[in-house]
Design a protein around this motif. Sequence first.
Motif: not given
Length: 318
Positions: A216-217, A309, A311-312
């Motif tokens: 994940n980013d 966080y 949404e991510s």
Amino acid sequence: MLFRRRFPWEMPGRETTSESAYWNRRQLIAKLGIGAGLLAAAGAGAIPPAARQARKKNEAGRIPSADLYPAGRNAVFTLEEPLTPEAVTSRHNVFDEFALERDRVWKETSCFSTRPWRLHIGGAVEKPMTFDVDELIRKIGVEERLYRFRCVETWAMAVPWTGFPLRRLIELARPLSAARFIRMVSVARPQQMPNWYGSRRVFPYYEGLSLEEATNDLAFLATGIYGHPLPAQHGAPLRLVVPWKYGLKGIKSIVAFQLTRERPGTFWNELSPNHYSFNSNVDPSGEGQQQETVLDTGAVRPTKLYNGYAESVAHLYA
């Protein structure tokens, strides 16, 4: 007219940020009175310029990658509220191999050697590899990111980490198609860690993520903080930062990465499975987790799901 999109983890400028303290959260909550002392420390402001210059000169002599700091800031990962003062975060740390008292860790790490440092990557990969940490840092490159941090003991802070995405390391490792998880292990150096045998816990520390989480980013390997190389009390020379999870997932002073087919055990989940899950995501519905306390000011605010966080990362758990 140009509008700037606010990311879901960003908070209004009127709010501040903070960090974590004692491993027993019930005892911690009972001791929130120490916030006044931390506030006084924060009032001292940033580390004096002369001290910064002396540290920079010292780091340049013993850390080969010290010239990479401060790194450019990634504008995608920013916060609108002030960062927690370094004068606070550098004197209030969770690193139980050195001390259980959070205000003693920075003292007990003073003789901990972080160079030279070798990293091993193995398991379900095409070819196991060993890297010198500074060579790896130069190979991948570093950037600065501002992240919220939330501890399971209800403390919170905001930190400027320097480092690189964990995904970049995984790409170098070239995992086999069967790999589903990544396991990480901390250094085992009892001769330099005064509290190694000081509790019922059995070190070294170990952690794990699913490969989807690890790529994940937001998943980040920190090598620095506040524009300079990572100090020992923060987990030098390399630590994990996963801002949507409780701080216990942020394994420090990593020496080994292992790609695995099966889900690995994790330190706190195996020690107390009824209290700590493998995921350990920030969750306001958890026992005693509805609110969080800002480390430097003592302000209390509602806990956000996934630490803001969602949404991510929410899709990882759908």
